[in-house]
Write a protein that holds these residues in place. Structure first.
Motif, PDB file in Angstrom:
ATOM      1  N   THR A  54      -0.368 -10.103  -0.536  1.00 32.87           N
ATOM      2  CA  THR A  54      -0.240 -11.129  -1.581  1.00 32.87           C
ATOM      3  C   THR A  54       1.126 -11.089  -2.260  1.00 32.87           C
ATOM      4  N   HIS A  55       1.818  -9.955  -2.138  1.00 29.98           N
ATOM      5  CA  HIS A  55       3.169  -9.835  -2.688  1.00 29.98           C
ATOM      6  C   HIS A  55       3.760  -8.499  -2.256  1.00 29.98           C
ATOM      7  N   THR A  56       5.036  -8.274  -2.576  1.00 25.91           N
ATOM      8  CA  THR A  56       5.672  -6.991  -2.296  1.00 25.91           C
ATOM      9  C   THR A  56       5.205  -5.993  -3.352  1.00 25.91           C
ATOM     10  N   HIS A  57       4.496  -4.982  -2.912  1.00 24.98           N
ATOM     11  CA  HIS A  57       3.904  -4.018  -3.845  1.00 24.98           C
ATOM     12  C   HIS A  57       4.916  -2.965  -4.283  1.00 24.98           C
ATOM     13  N   ALA A  58       4.805  -2.567  -5.554  1.00 24.79           N
ATOM     14  CA  ALA A  58       5.729  -1.567  -6.094  1.00 24.79           C
ATOM     15  C   ALA A  58       5.043  -0.230  -6.343  1.00 24.79           C
ATOM     16  N   GLY A 110       5.452 -14.817 -10.659  1.00 19.96           N
ATOM     17  CA  GLY A 110       5.377 -14.308 -12.035  1.00 19.96           C
ATOM     18  C   GLY A 110       5.433 -12.791 -12.010  1.00 19.96           C
ATOM     19  N   HIS A 111       4.423 -12.183 -11.397  1.00 18.03           N
ATOM     20  CA  HIS A 111       4.444 -10.726 -11.208  1.00 18.03           C
ATOM     21  C   HIS A 111       5.620 -10.359 -10.301  1.00 18.03           C
ATOM     22  N   THR A 112       5.785 -11.116  -9.220  1.00 17.63           N
ATOM     23  CA  THR A 112       6.969 -11.036  -8.347  1.00 17.63           C
ATOM     24  C   THR A 112       7.289 -12.470  -7.913  1.00 17.63           C
ATOM     25  N   GLY A 127      -4.117 -11.408  -6.126  1.00 16.58           N
ATOM     26  CA  GLY A 127      -3.019 -10.435  -6.091  1.00 16.58           C
ATOM     27  C   GLY A 127      -2.912  -9.756  -7.441  1.00 16.58           C
ATOM     28  N   ASP A 128      -1.667  -9.593  -7.942  1.00 14.51           N
ATOM     29  CA  ASP A 128      -1.499  -8.975  -9.264  1.00 14.51           C
ATOM     30  C   ASP A 128      -1.080  -9.995 -10.309  1.00 14.51           C
ATOM     31  N   VAL A 129      -1.251 -11.263 -10.020  1.00 15.86           N
ATOM     32  CA  VAL A 129      -0.848 -12.285 -10.990  1.00 15.86           C
ATOM     33  C   VAL A 129      -1.884 -12.354 -12.116  1.00 15.86           C
ATOM     34  N   ALA A 168      -5.827  -7.698  -6.962  1.00 12.25           N
ATOM     35  CA  ALA A 168      -5.365  -6.608  -6.085  1.00 12.25           C
ATOM     36  C   ALA A 168      -5.452  -5.244  -6.764  1.00 12.25           C
ATOM     37  N   HIS A 169      -5.641  -5.254  -8.079  1.00 13.73           N
ATOM     38  CA  HIS A 169      -5.754  -3.981  -8.810  1.00 13.73           C
ATOM     39  C   HIS A 169      -6.797  -4.105  -9.896  1.00 13.73           C
ATOM     40  N   ASP A 170      -7.433  -2.965 -10.181  1.00 15.70           N
ATOM     41  CA  ASP A 170      -8.199  -2.873 -11.411  1.00 15.70           C
ATOM     42  C   ASP A 170      -8.239  -1.414 -11.819  1.00 15.70           C
TER      43      ASP A 170
END
Ligand SMILES: [Fe+2]
Length: 345
Positions: A54-58, A110-112, A127-129, A168-170
């Protein structure tokens, strides 16, 4: 059709399964759980048809590329994803089909800058948005709180209220929510104006994730930290950024800069092409081949890649090697093409 969260951890990976077509997609796989995913696919008797980040994860190493190499499944990311070897770049409105499952891509930056959400009718993978009772931070890796607000309020919150939300996170043990619930009670965004949201997000004062460079840099570049000495975040932040118009003006001036393209050969020759006259040295080869640039020590160098992320790393490496006039094409060949400037293939 079946959807499963398969990590049971703070980082979520979703398996979308079509039993009828015996086909599956994995959303946001982690590198250290690849064997688990392969075992699950074997258990369900499904072929992996697609891997979507869903995006480039950090905060963790993505398993997408390695899983793609092992299974032959294409890796799908947004067109602004910085990494090389993404097999399919998507944009807002594209539909990804796995058997009878249709995942509609919503571009939700937004997040990335490369964040997408995937809408599957009764549910959306955000994702993480948009998180459950939270939102993804916007303070590194090209994040932008204002566009995060727009993505959430103008795209995600226009989905039906009963749409299930799977982020993508919780970090607090939640597993799902709904668009309606987040619209009315998400403590970060409910009832806030865009200005108030930007103010809040830009002043969270959160520490950077543990090992951010060890996760983010390989996810952005596909180069292992052991193979390349990556610059620090502050060295990266010092790289001078030029937009396409500024680079074009320099190219038209009497002492034109050297254009150094640090992408892989197939990208250089691919659909985005390259700036006419560009010299190519892939980022992975730069430390050992930087000697070839010695003749340009006194000349300006503009470093270029797909979206300007790998090239910022390259520019910081060159600066560290004593090249003093290095800058970066902001937005890379994506923005260069979007500005309709000339390219060669
Ligand atoms: Fe993230």
């Amino acid at each position: 059709m079946k959807f499963r969260e398969v990590n049971h951890a703070k980082c979520k990976t979703y398996l979308a399964l079509s039993e009828r077509a015996r086909a599956a997609a994995l959303i946001d796989p982690m590198r250290d759980r690849i064997e688990r995913y392969l075992a699950l696919l074997a258990y369900f008797g499904c072929r992996l048809e697609m891997i979507i980040d869903t995006h480039t994860h950090a905060d963790h190493r993505s398993g997408a590329i390695e899983l793609g190499e092992l299974t032959g499944a294409p890796v799908v990311m947004h067109r602004r994803a910085p990494a090389p070897h993404v097999s399919r770049h998507v944009d807002d409105g594209d539909v990804l089909n796995v058997g009878e499952i249709a995942l509609r891509v919503l571009y939700t930056p937004g997040h990335t800058p490369d964040s997408i959400s995937l809408y599957a009718g009764d549910r959306v993978f955000t994702g993480d948005v948009l998180l459950i009772h939270g939102t993804g931070r916007c303070d590194f890796a090209g994040g932008d709180a204002g566009s995060g607000y727009d993505s959430i309020t103008r795209k995600l919150f226009t989905l039906p209220d009963d749409t299930l939300v799977f982020p993508a996170h919780d970090y607090r043990g939640h597993t799902q929510s709904t668009i309606g619930e987040e619209k009315h009670s998400n403590p970060r965004i409910a009832g806030r104006t865009r200005e108030q949201y930007v103010e809040l997000m830009n002043n969270l004062g959160l520490p950077l994730p543990d090992g951010i460079q060890e996760a983010l840099q390989p996810n952005q570049t596909e180069i292992d930290a052991s193979a390349l000495n990556f610059p620090t975040l502050s060295q990266l932040n010092q790289v001078r950024q030029l937009d396409p118009g500024e680079v074009l003006a320099k190219l038209n001036a009497p002492s034109a800069p050297l254009i150094l393209d640090v992408r892989e050969e197939e990208e250089f020759r691919g659909e985005l092409g390259h700036i006419p006259g560009a010299t190519r040295i892939a980022l992975r080869d730069l430390p050992e081949r930087a000697g070839a640039l010695d003749a340009f020590r006194d000349r300006e160098i503009v470093v270029v890649c797909r979206v300007g992320v790998r090239s910022t790393t390259a520019a910081a490496i060159l600066t560290g090697l004593g090249f003093d006039r290095v800058c970066n094409l902001k937005g890379g060949m994506i923005d260069w093409n979007d500005a309709r400037l000339s390219v060669e293939h």
